[in-house]
Design a protein around this motif. Structure first.
Motif, PDB file in Angstrom:
ATOM      1  N   GLU A 108      30.339  37.340 -18.728  1.00  0.00           N
ATOM      2  CA  GLU A 108      29.380  38.427 -18.960  1.00  0.00           C
ATOM      3  C   GLU A 108      29.789  39.676 -18.183  1.00  0.00           C
ATOM      4  O   GLU A 108      29.604  40.799 -18.641  1.00  0.00           O
ATOM      5  CB  GLU A 108      27.964  37.967 -18.609  1.00  0.00           C
ATOM      6  N   VAL A 111      32.460  41.474 -20.195  1.00  0.00           N
ATOM      7  CA  VAL A 111      31.854  42.155 -21.351  1.00  0.00           C
ATOM      8  C   VAL A 111      31.198  43.454 -20.874  1.00  0.00           C
ATOM      9  O   VAL A 111      31.412  44.528 -21.449  1.00  0.00           O
ATOM     10  CB  VAL A 111      30.806  41.254 -22.047  1.00  0.00           C
ATOM     11  N   HIS A 112      30.438  43.355 -19.794  1.00  0.00           N
ATOM     12  CA  HIS A 112      29.734  44.520 -19.259  1.00  0.00           C
ATOM     13  C   HIS A 112      30.724  45.621 -18.856  1.00  0.00           C
ATOM     14  O   HIS A 112      30.548  46.798 -19.212  1.00  0.00           O
ATOM     15  CB  HIS A 112      28.886  44.085 -18.058  1.00  0.00           C
ATOM     16  N   LYS A 129      27.286  42.464 -26.325  1.00  0.00           N
ATOM     17  CA  LYS A 129      26.562  41.983 -25.156  1.00  0.00           C
ATOM     18  C   LYS A 129      25.537  40.905 -25.521  1.00  0.00           C
ATOM     19  O   LYS A 129      25.287  39.989 -24.744  1.00  0.00           O
ATOM     20  CB  LYS A 129      25.847  43.157 -24.478  1.00  0.00           C
ATOM     21  N   ASN A 130      24.953  41.038 -26.711  1.00  0.00           N
ATOM     22  CA  ASN A 130      23.905  40.097 -27.117  1.00  0.00           C
ATOM     23  C   ASN A 130      24.269  39.379 -28.413  1.00  0.00           C
ATOM     24  O   ASN A 130      23.677  39.615 -29.453  1.00  0.00           O
ATOM     25  CB  ASN A 130      22.576  40.839 -27.291  1.00  0.00           C
TER      26      ASN A 130
END
Lengths: 253, 253
Positions: A108, A111-112, A129-130
């Motif tokens: 994560e 990705v961020h 992100k989702n």
């Protein structure tokens, strides 16, 4: 970054190396991404570190496909984000494509960081992100967004692995890859295989985007229907063979 | 390390990748070493990931040179220490060569860790910690030991850079390289250029060492005087061309 003189014969290649190394230090690129960069360097070397005729042929068809698409998406991984964030953003702008982060070694945090990197380079929206949808693949690289890669009709997946490329083709999508190895599973699986260095390919595609946007729709359709991917790949291999022949003579081997 | 099934078609290549990545994590290999590993992977792929005829031809001459040398030295860097520590130690044993750590991106910690790694793999003495001599090169990679690389008549420098290789040749040494790119400056500069994967090359050389040790001195001299490095390199390129031809047919490009 280490200072590299602009007149160094392999300036571009060394700068790219620095960028990927910096990407690892920033947490954007996975450590495996360095090995991929090295693999690319060798194949780039073997086509003479220039965009060949067959690469430009594939890039033209690819841009036409992106321009004609209903929901075009550009997939971004850690190497792409390190090497050419401003260029994927520009290509998305020109072609009206969405950007989606999709990682082989997903965390994560990465990705961020990649989304932030793309935003800093002018992207307004970045998906990934989702993830609310799944490709039929093991591991985290199956995760996608339903309004992004999952529903896309045309996807550009630069520096992609063979499995994922194959899966996207199976789903009926037009899959465009950028991969310097014309023999790789990725190149063999894709609908349009661009055998070119990422930075050069994106630069060419941005220019082609501006140019082809002015064309009539029928002209773009023609570029796609007359495109022959086996021919592009076969010419890419011939270009390596030509280069080896030239070098053999030059080095008097 | 990630579990890799033994029947994976590219098992050896994936294991090597894991070893270099582990080397970086252990502090033995520099981060740049990962890019070199990737470059090697591509060229290995292009010779079909096997020791070719021309590689075996060069390996035989190389072992003869090491056996006939007065002061043979094997140079060890971070990739070699990560990929095949037990094999360089075995080759040093068979040929009576010294081992010397020599790093492009030198830090005292890395030198220390590599010496420990070689000792853990059975080496009794490893030079490189107290360099008291210099090659005419900038940076820390100039540092060598007077009773090691500096005075060596025959040096094996696996995975070496072109500059350093050239300097050692200029000093009148017989320089043996292991480098998968037959067009690299290293391959072009060396006295005996082995175009093979490091692990396979060392395995072959250990076997050849055991075998050639039993030969008369004249036979070994003959192996060297009849050896033609341009021929070896030219054949290595032909082998890549053959492989590309075969693949083109196989993939129906």
């Amino acid at each position: 970054m280490t200072e590299i003189p602009k007149d160094h014969p392999r300036y571009e290649s060394l700068i790219a190396r620095e960028k990927v190394t910096a990407g690892v230090k920033m947490g954007i690129t996975s450590i495996q991404g360095l090995i991929s960069q090295g693999r690319g360097e060798s194949f780039d070397y073997l086509i003479g570190e220039r965009s060949t005729k067959s690469a430009l042929y594939a890039e033209r068809a690819a841009v036409a496909a992106l321009l004609l698409a209903k929901n075009p998406v550009i997939s971004v991984n850690g190497n792409v984000a390190a090497l050419a964030p401003e260029k994927v953003v520009a290509l998305a702008d020109v072609t009206g494509a969405k950007l989606e982060v999709n990682l082989f070694h997903r965390t994560e945090t990465r990705v961020h960081l990649i989304i932030e990197q793309l935003r800093a380079n002018g992207a307004s929206e970045v998906l990934g992100k989702n993830p609310d949808a799944s490709l039929e693949l093991s591991h985290a690289r199956r995760l996608v967004e339903s309004r992004g890669i999952y529903s896309a009709d045309v996807v550009l997946v630069p520096l992609e692995d063979g499995d994922r490329c194959e899966k996207l083709v199976e789903m009926g999508k037009t899959v465009i890859t950028i991969d310097l190895n014309p023999l790789s599973r990725t190149s063999r699986m894709a609908t349009i295989s661009i055998v070119d260095n990422l930075t050069r390919a994106l630069e060419n595609m941005i220019k082609l985007g501006v140019e082809l946007k002015k064309e009539r729709k029928e002209e773009l359709v023609k570029l796609i229907t007359t495109y022959d991917n086996k021919r592009a790949l076969s010419e890419a291999i011939s270009e390596i063979q030509e280069y080896l022949k030239t070098m053999t003579v030059e080095l008097e081997y």
